[in-house]
Write an enzyme that holds these catalytic residues in place. Structure first.
Site, mmCIF file in Angstrom:
data_model
loop_
_atom_site.group_PDB
_atom_site.id
_atom_site.type_symbol
_atom_site.label_atom_id
_atom_site.label_comp_id
_atom_site.label_asym_id
_atom_site.label_seq_id
_atom_site.Cartn_x
_atom_site.Cartn_y
_atom_site.Cartn_z
ATOM 1 N N PRO A 134 0.838 -1.208 0.000
ATOM 2 C CA PRO A 134 0.000 0.000 0.000
ATOM 3 C C PRO A 134 0.876 1.261 0.000
ATOM 4 C CG PRO A 134 -0.550 -1.478 1.831
ATOM 5 C CD PRO A 134 0.729 -1.954 1.250
ATOM 6 N N GLY A 271 -3.445 -6.447 5.358
ATOM 7 C CA GLY A 271 -4.428 -6.033 4.370
ATOM 8 C C GLY A 271 -4.252 -4.572 4.026
ATOM 9 N N TYR A 473 12.935 12.678 21.265
ATOM 10 C CA TYR A 473 13.128 12.653 19.812
ATOM 11 C C TYR A 473 14.534 13.186 19.521
ATOM 12 C CZ TYR A 473 11.582 13.254 14.904
ATOM 13 O OH TYR A 473 11.427 13.183 13.550
#
Length: 583
Positions: A134, A271, A473
């Protein structure tokens, strides 16, 4: 041709937009000091004609069947579209594209118009034993888009860019049904017309999709209020071979192990997500980002924890360490007139108070809601900030952050074209371990720079608060002048940081996902028993290994990831290679 816009094939964002150091007099000296790089030389973006793109591997029968589903306009197999859909926007991806290092390129790109077409594409491809990957906005930075190097089957990229609509809004429940291919700006524009917001603003907001957010367990900048994508998504639909997984938008359930949670973070392996029901909120009356200064990072972290446990309600709580604060100032335009006078006066005042400006840390805290409510929360935060030695700088600094918050990747690309490599690693840990993790990560990175024999720079910011802990981060950079060693030097530093997370009570990733980049640490992160459960799920749900194989868990490829470059094993820096899974 498809009508769907994509990012540059060689970098972040769209053509014609990039970082420009003109008018920022402190940037070049900062880069020279940080990593010893002279940025005065012009950049050298790659040329597409220099790439050797392998020919597509697809038989006529499958191609004809896919054409019958989407039509000629929406099936593309030209070299440019295939390259755009093969690599993400991680620094390793961009290093490789600049060196013409293409391995396995997707064979064909299809653009379905709706779920029915997605179902036909999935069924055709699985029946033909092809691979399906995808594609949303293409902003992934952990190697979650690229086919496995040794893949011999046809690889089909399923671009959901045509499926970009807000389909309906349940005003009474505060829910919206949105197609998975919708990018951040498309979502907020459509919701905003009716007075709603989803409130999810990751760094990649402009170039990432709802489906991508779900597939990678994304977190947005305003997560203190809105939560991460797992909190926001209440129901979804995903196409599998011969069936559609349909989960209704329920506020909570006790229906056994959560299938919704299985899909969130699955990176396309269970999926293709076609749509989701998400929480939405009324656009607030007031939204303000306020800037603060703290004398050092420790006092700022203490303040962030107290703010989170106080009665204050914020949408953003963020503080940069001294190195990132210096970098933030270096990227600002030259101050003139009244602004320059105000800043000079402020810095003079802080010096007189005994502040070491080289240790000073910049913080941004966001508020939204009714005007009175916002002022009440700002008052609580101001009291806490003051208690920890900080000062309020105001909304002027905050508005600069708000307007530039999505621009950092352009700086990375600018440096990459001039001989520097910069990347990020983000993680979470409990409050009690936060300072220790910060200190050990900085130490591990600096040791790795020394091991690589190169000058380097690492900086960090705190973001995303939770009941029990928070996200750190880290961003690191090093010169990339010697192509013979640049991959290995980068790997040495990246691995040292990731291994330090494992050695010191943190997670492999907070919101970027796993892909192939972080897969080698999964057994250390969730335990071997955890990876055994994940493998059973993925193999049981996809016995033919047709859905984005090789992501999250390795399928036998050697090294750190499928795109490693003869660097030490993942434990090489810390001497813990034996803990890395060899699945």
């Amino acid at each position: 041709m498809s009508g769907v816009k994509h990012q540059k094939w060689w970098g972040w964002g769209v053509e014609g937009i990039g970082f420009n150091p003109e008018g920022k007099p402190n940037f070049a000296p900062f880069v020279k000091k940080a990593i010893g790089l002279d940025i005065s030389k012009p950049g050298t973006p790659p040329k597409f004609e220099d790439l050797d793109v392998p020919a597509p591997v697809i038989d006529d029968a499958l191609r004809t069947r896919l054409l019958d589903v989407v039509g000629e306009r929406y099936l593309l197999d030209d070299d440019l579209d295939r390259v755009v859909h093969t690599l993400g926007k991680g620094v390793r991806d961009l290093m490789r594209i600049r060196r013409g290092d293409l391995r396995r390129v997707v064979d064909v790109v299809v653009y379905p118009a709706d779920e029915a077409q997605v179902q036909k594409i999935v069924d055709l491809c699985v029946d033909a034993d092809a691979v399906l990957i995808p594609f949303g906005g293409g902003s992934n930075i952990v190697g979650a888009l690229e086919p496995m190097p040794a893949e011999r089957r046809t690889v089909v990229s399923v671009d959901l860019g045509r499926m970009s609509k807000v389909l309906e809004i349940d005003d009474e429940s505060g829910l919206a049904r949105i197609q998975a291919g919708a990018l951040g700006p498309q979502i907020e524009e459509q919701l905003g017309r009716r007075g709603w917001t989803m409130g999810h603003f990751p760094d990649s907001f402009n170039h990432s999709s709802l489906g991508g957010w779900i597939a990678t367990r994304s977190t947005g900048m305003q997560s203190d209020k809105y939560g991460d994508i797992a909190d926001i998504v209440r129901g979804l639909r995903a196409v599998r071979h011969g069936e559609v997984l349909a989960l209704r938008p329920l506020p909570s359930t006790s229906s056994g192990p959560s299938v919704r949670e299985m899909v969130i973070g699955s990176e396309g392996r269970l999926g293709i997500i076609t749509e989701a029901w998400v929480n939405v909120h009324r656009v607030p009356e007031v939204r303000e980002i306020v800037g603060y200064f703290f004398p050092d990072f420790t006092s700022g972290l203490d303040a962030m924890q107290e703010i989170h446990t106080s009665d204050a309600h914020t949408i953003v709580t963020r503080i940069s360490d001294a190195n990132e604060t210096e970098m933030s100032f270096a990227t600002q335009r030259a101050q003139k007139g009244r602004k320059k006078l105000v800043m000079n006066t402020l810095f003079g005042y802080l010096k007189r108070r005994g502040w070491d400006l080289e240790k000073m840390c910049l913080s941004y805290i966001g508020f939204e809601g009714g005007r009175r409510y916002v002022k009440q929360n700002q008052a609580i935060v101001k009291e806490i900030v003051t208690k920890h030695g900080g000062i309020v700088v105001g909304t002027g600094v905050g508005s600069v952050y708000d307007s530039k918050k999505f621009d950092t990747p352009y700086i990375r690309d600018f440096l990459l074209d001039r001989g520097a490599t910069a990347d990020v690693s983000e993680t979470t840990t409990p409050w009690s371990n936060l300072k220790h993790l910060y200190d050990t990560t900085i130490e591990a990175a600096n040791h790795a720079f020394d091991t690589a024999g190169t000058k380097g720079f690492i900086m960090c910011h705190f973001a995303h608060s939770y009941h029990s802990g928070a996200c750190l981060y880290f961003t690191f950079a090093l010169p990339d002048n010697d192509k013979a060693t640049s991959y290995q030097n980068y790997d040495t530093v990246k691995r040292a940081i990731q291994q330090n997370f494992m050695d010191n009570g943190a997670t492999v990733s907070h919101h970027h996902g796993v892909g192939s980049e972080h897969a080698p640490w999964m057994a250390e992160d969730i335990s071997p028993a955890g990876t055994k459960l994940q493998r059973a799920l993925l193999e049981g749900a996809d016995p033919g290994n047709n859905f984005n194989p090789g992501k999250i868990l390795h399928d036998g490829e050697p090294g750190i990831a499928m795109h490693s470059y003869d660097a030490p094993a993942p434990g090489g820096v810390s001497g813990r290679a034996e803990q890395v899974p060899s699945a």
